[in-house]
Design an enzyme around this catalytic site. Structure first.
Site, PDB file in Angstrom:
ATOM      1  N   GLU A 275       0.848  -1.213   0.000  1.00 37.72           N
ATOM      2  CA  GLU A 275       0.000   0.000   0.000  1.00 37.72           C
ATOM      3  C   GLU A 275       0.873   1.249   0.000  1.00 37.72           C
ATOM      4  OE1 GLU A 275      -3.269  -0.011  -0.625  1.00 37.72           O
ATOM      5  OE2 GLU A 275      -2.844  -2.133  -0.782  1.00 37.72           O
ATOM      6  N   TRP A 278       1.659   1.915  -3.390  1.00 41.34           N
ATOM      7  CA  TRP A 278       0.643   2.644  -4.173  1.00 41.34           C
ATOM      8  C   TRP A 278       0.819   4.157  -3.986  1.00 41.34           C
ATOM      9  CZ3 TRP A 278      -2.567   1.435  -8.031  1.00 41.34           C
ATOM     10  CH2 TRP A 278      -2.814   0.073  -8.272  1.00 41.34           C
ATOM     11  N   TRP A 306     -20.862  11.878 -19.388  1.00 37.20           N
ATOM     12  CA  TRP A 306     -21.053  12.124 -17.956  1.00 37.20           C
ATOM     13  C   TRP A 306     -22.393  12.822 -17.787  1.00 37.20           C
ATOM     14  CZ3 TRP A 306     -17.475   9.569 -15.406  1.00 37.20           C
ATOM     15  CH2 TRP A 306     -16.199   9.432 -15.950  1.00 37.20           C
ATOM     16  N   ASN A 342     -10.696   3.074   3.090  1.00 40.59           N
ATOM     17  CA  ASN A 342     -10.365   2.918   1.663  1.00 40.59           C
ATOM     18  C   ASN A 342     -11.426   2.138   0.891  1.00 40.59           C
ATOM     19  OD1 ASN A 342      -8.514   3.050  -0.656  1.00 40.59           O
ATOM     20  ND2 ASN A 342      -8.436   0.832  -0.372  1.00 40.59           N
ATOM     21  N   TRP A 360     -15.652  12.258 -12.338  1.00 39.55           N
ATOM     22  CA  TRP A 360     -14.866  11.949 -11.135  1.00 39.55           C
ATOM     23  C   TRP A 360     -14.333  13.207 -10.442  1.00 39.55           C
ATOM     24  CZ3 TRP A 360      -9.757  13.478 -11.269  1.00 39.55           C
ATOM     25  CH2 TRP A 360      -9.169  13.686 -12.523  1.00 39.55           C
ATOM     26  N   TRP A 383      -9.383   8.487  -7.565  1.00 37.79           N
ATOM     27  CA  TRP A 383     -10.595   8.811  -8.328  1.00 37.79           C
ATOM     28  C   TRP A 383     -10.521   8.331  -9.757  1.00 37.79           C
ATOM     29  CZ3 TRP A 383     -15.306   9.631  -6.867  1.00 37.79           C
ATOM     30  CH2 TRP A 383     -15.524  10.014  -5.544  1.00 37.79           C
TER      31      TRP A 383
HETATM   32  C1  LIG Z   1     -11.398   7.696  -4.426  1.00 35.74           C
HETATM   33  C2  LIG Z   1     -10.192   7.612  -3.532  1.00 35.74           C
HETATM   34  C3  LIG Z   1      -9.589   8.780  -3.059  1.00 35.74           C
HETATM   35  C4  LIG Z   1      -8.460   8.716  -2.231  1.00 35.74           C
HETATM   36  N1  LIG Z   1      -7.895   9.881  -1.785  1.00 35.74           N
HETATM   37  C5  LIG Z   1      -6.800   9.832  -0.989  1.00 35.74           C
HETATM   38  C6  LIG Z   1      -6.194  11.021  -0.519  1.00 35.74           C
HETATM   39  O1  LIG Z   1      -6.589  12.142  -0.845  1.00 35.74           O
HETATM   40  N2  LIG Z   1      -5.123  10.898   0.327  1.00 35.74           N
HETATM   41  C7  LIG Z   1      -4.608   9.684   0.695  1.00 35.74           C
HETATM   42  O2  LIG Z   1      -3.641   9.633   1.453  1.00 35.74           O
HETATM   43  N3  LIG Z   1      -5.153   8.542   0.226  1.00 35.74           N
HETATM   44  C8  LIG Z   1      -6.234   8.571  -0.596  1.00 35.74           C
HETATM   45  N4  LIG Z   1      -6.793   7.397  -1.031  1.00 35.74           N
HETATM   46  C9  LIG Z   1      -6.122   6.120  -0.740  1.00 35.74           C
HETATM   47  C10 LIG Z   1      -6.553   5.393   0.532  1.00 35.74           C
HETATM   48  O3  LIG Z   1      -7.945   5.352   0.614  1.00 35.74           O
HETATM   49  C11 LIG Z   1      -6.008   6.050   1.799  1.00 35.74           C
HETATM   50  O4  LIG Z   1      -4.627   6.279   1.682  1.00 35.74           O
HETATM   51  C12 LIG Z   1      -6.223   5.123   3.011  1.00 35.74           C
HETATM   52  O5  LIG Z   1      -7.603   4.888   3.192  1.00 35.74           O
HETATM   53  C13 LIG Z   1      -5.640   5.764   4.247  1.00 35.74           C
HETATM   54  O6  LIG Z   1      -5.902   5.000   5.364  1.00 35.74           O
HETATM   55  P1  LIG Z   1      -4.720   4.299   6.184  1.00 35.74           P
HETATM   56  O7  LIG Z   1      -3.656   5.294   6.466  1.00 35.74           O
HETATM   57  O8  LIG Z   1      -5.336   3.600   7.328  1.00 35.74           O
HETATM   58  O9  LIG Z   1      -4.191   3.268   5.108  1.00 35.74           O
HETATM   59  P2  LIG Z   1      -3.342   1.920   5.238  1.00 35.74           P
HETATM   60  O10 LIG Z   1      -4.177   0.828   4.662  1.00 35.74           O
HETATM   61  O11 LIG Z   1      -2.800   1.718   6.586  1.00 35.74           O
HETATM   62  O12 LIG Z   1      -2.161   2.179   4.189  1.00 35.74           O
HETATM   63  C14 LIG Z   1      -0.912   2.755   4.564  1.00 35.74           C
HETATM   64  C15 LIG Z   1      -0.600   3.969   3.723  1.00 35.74           C
HETATM   65  O13 LIG Z   1      -0.440   3.601   2.355  1.00 35.74           O
HETATM   66  C16 LIG Z   1      -0.945   4.633   1.520  1.00 35.74           C
HETATM   67  N5  LIG Z   1      -2.058   4.092   0.729  1.00 35.74           N
HETATM   68  C17 LIG Z   1      -2.928   3.128   1.085  1.00 35.74           C
HETATM   69  N6  LIG Z   1      -3.786   2.870   0.080  1.00 35.74           N
HETATM   70  C18 LIG Z   1      -3.454   3.691  -0.923  1.00 35.74           C
HETATM   71  C19 LIG Z   1      -3.963   3.906  -2.231  1.00 35.74           C
HETATM   72  N7  LIG Z   1      -4.990   3.188  -2.722  1.00 35.74           N
HETATM   73  N8  LIG Z   1      -3.392   4.857  -3.005  1.00 35.74           N
HETATM   74  C20 LIG Z   1      -2.332   5.570  -2.556  1.00 35.74           C
HETATM   75  N9  LIG Z   1      -1.801   5.415  -1.318  1.00 35.74           N
HETATM   76  C21 LIG Z   1      -2.356   4.480  -0.518  1.00 35.74           C
HETATM   77  C22 LIG Z   1      -1.455   5.746   2.427  1.00 35.74           C
HETATM   78  O14 LIG Z   1      -0.438   6.715   2.555  1.00 35.74           O
HETATM   79  C23 LIG Z   1      -1.696   5.007   3.739  1.00 35.74           C
HETATM   80  O15 LIG Z   1      -1.590   5.849   4.862  1.00 35.74           O
HETATM   81  C24 LIG Z   1      -7.922   7.453  -1.880  1.00 35.74           C
HETATM   82  C25 LIG Z   1      -8.536   6.288  -2.344  1.00 35.74           C
HETATM   83  C26 LIG Z   1      -9.659   6.363  -3.156  1.00 35.74           C
HETATM   84  C27 LIG Z   1     -10.297   5.093  -3.633  1.00 35.74           C
END
Ligand SMILES: Cc1cc2nc3c(=O)[nH]c(=O)nc-3n(C[C@H](O)[C@H](O)[C@H](O)COP(=O)(O)OP(=O)(O)OC[C@H]3O[C@@H](n4cnc5c(N)ncnc54)[C@H](O)[C@@H]3O)c2cc1C
Length: 474
Positions: A275, A278, A306, A342, A360, A383
């Protein structure tokens, strides 16, 4: 000792801060400062929830600096002019900062670096927020990646553990230069203070980031590979705002998570590092494809039909009144806490861009304003992925069914009931789709919408129809 400005931006920490370290290693007295210049981030000036977090995080950073003998100076206005004014008034000989990768900021910083160097100053920038800077990972042909798996394979092959650098115990005060303005004068907090409930869930700042890491390692990390998709559990790290504001370095997180590896936690450790991957990929894409924050990554979608939705329809989505329980739960969690799980981000995003067929960017802008972790790279990737318009995206025709998703990932409807308490009197099975028994729903959940804003079957069919038309028009 000569003075160096240490310009804090999205690196609101002392440990593992390469800019601060460079100042100290270079024999300078650091003059720490922060400049509030939201207009320089146009068209993605920071949103309201993000500003509220930044207020708290700047306060924490200032307290940490004061404990060590110095303090953070705050300014509001054009960054270059302020840096030049502080240099002139303090006699600073150098300026150090950690890089950001948003297109508007990259462009601005290049100009600032050139202008300050032209004045004869020593100016250096550093990587403070990524494991791999966007240009460090390349395809065999020397270009950027567009697909995650090969990107992460190439990045992982280059992995090296960055040495950790502890926060200095004491810092000399640069006893010169302008005082700046008080934190309140930056106007980062909303009026009225709707953010107040956030702070029972979150502790912005470096100490809060380290505490969140400990909680994760002692708790959810072990089961992360399975629980990361469960919004009804605390199954993820909730480190995202701390990472966005640079309150902890990703390489410190990676080192701590790896050192917690055991037979029992190995799957969780690998899944979590992926993650983090990502996040790296998102920054890679935004740097190489800067237009993707505003435009479909896949330009074929520029011709997609759209829907032109009315403001009140969008408002029902934003405020969690769509009549689809898991969607409403997510959007209400977002408003109440500044964060959303997420899995639920994907579900609410799919409902908006597929069933409602909104562009989006409507969702991206709402998240931008309401998420405490709003991050241009991650939000854009998220998005465009959900909408099916992005690099390495879910195909457009894969439409999430929010009822199936909810029954799978929130099987007891605990998450739904927490955020949509109007449904609490319904039998559990009906909480996922109350419209399937209108008589019971009318009696036991009279305050909840009787029908989904867009019916699931017809919304899906219309989205797929629009997609078929797009493909046929190639
Ligand atoms: C539509 C949409 C919009 C999003 N907008 C953002 C946003 O503005 N800012 C943001 O930080 N994340 C965003 N995310 C990604 C993800 O949802 C969040 O990073 C995650 O929910 C944060 O929770 P956590 O720290 O507990 O994640 P954990 O599951 O603990 O993951 C650890 C870290 O990995 C990174 N990460 C995890 N998943 C993703 C992902 N899919 N893409 C990129 N990085 C990821 C984050 O930095 C996160 O803190 C988005 C996802 C979607 C589907």
């Amino acid at each position: 000792m000569p003075i160096a400005l240490v310009w804090f931006r999205n690196d609101l920490r002392l440990a593992d801060n390469p800019a601060l370290r460079a100042a100290l290693d270079g024999g300078y007295t650091p003059l720490p400062l922060y400049i509030h210049a939201p207009e320089e981030e146009f068209p993605w000036a920071p949103g309201a929830a993000s500003l509220a977090w930044r207020h708290q995080s700047l306060a924490a950073l200032d307290a940490d600096l004061r404990q060590r003998g110095t303090h953070l100076r705050l300014f509001h206005g054009p960054s270059l002019a302020i840096l030049q004014a502080v240099v002139a008034a303090s006699g600073a000989e150098a300026v150090f900062w950690n890089r950001r990768y948003e297109p508007a900021i990259e462009q601005r910083d290049t100009g600032i670096k050139q202008a300050l160097r032209a004045q004869g100053l020593r100016v250096e920038s550093f990587n403070g927020s990524l494991m791999f800077e966007p240009w460090a990972v390349q395809t065999k042909q020397g270009g950027p990646f567009k697909v995650f798996t090969p990107f992460w394979r190439a990045a992982s092959a280059q992995w090296r553990n960055e040495p950790l650098w502890e926060a200095p115990a004491a810092l000399a005060e640069a006893d010169t230069g302008p005082a700046g303005v008080p934190l309140a004068a930056l106007g980062l907090l909303p009026t009225p203070r709707w953010d107040m409930p956030f702070w029972s869930d979150w502790t912005p700042g470096e100490a809060g980031a380290h505490a969140a890491l400990e909680v994760f390692i002692d708790g959810a990390l072990h089961g992360y590979a399975d629980s990361r998709d469960r919004p009804d559990q605390v199954g993820t790290s909730r480190l995202s705002p701390h990472l966005h504001f640079g309150e902890i370095a990703p390489w410190r997180l990676a080192a701590a998570i790896q050192s917690a590896r055991s037979a029992a936690s190995a799957a969780g450790v690998d899944a979590w590092l992926r993650e983090l991957g990502w996040r790296e990929f998102a920054h890679h894409l935004l740097h190489h494809f800067p237009q993707s924050a505003q435009h479909n990554f896949n330009p074929a979608f520029d011709r997609f039909a759209w829907a032109n939705l009315r403001e009140e329809t969008l408002e029902r989505w934003r405020t969690g009144r769509t009549g689809v329980p898991i969607v409403d739960a997510g959007l209400r969690e977002l408003l109440a806490t500044g964060w959303m799980h997420n899995r639920v981000r994907m579900i609410v995003g799919s409902y908006l861009t597929k069933h409602m067929r909104a562009h989006w960017l409507e969702g991206a802008r709402w998240f931008w304003d309401t998420l405490v972790d709003a991050d241009l790279a991650n939000n854009t990737l998220g998005w465009q992925w959900v909408a099916g318009t992005g690099a390495d995206a879910a195909p457009y025709f894969r439409v999430f069914n929010p009822v199936t998703q909810a029954t799978r990932f929130d099987p007891d409807a605990r998450y739904i009931t927490r955020w949509v308490p109007e449904l609490a009197k319904l039998p559990t099975a009906l909480r996922f789709a109350p419209w399937t028994d209108p008589a019971v729903a009318a009696r036991l959940a009279p305050d909840y919408p009787a029908h989904p804003l867009v019916d699931l079957a017809s919304g899906r069919d219309a989205a797929l129809g629009a997609y078929r038309t797009l493909r046929a028009s190639r």
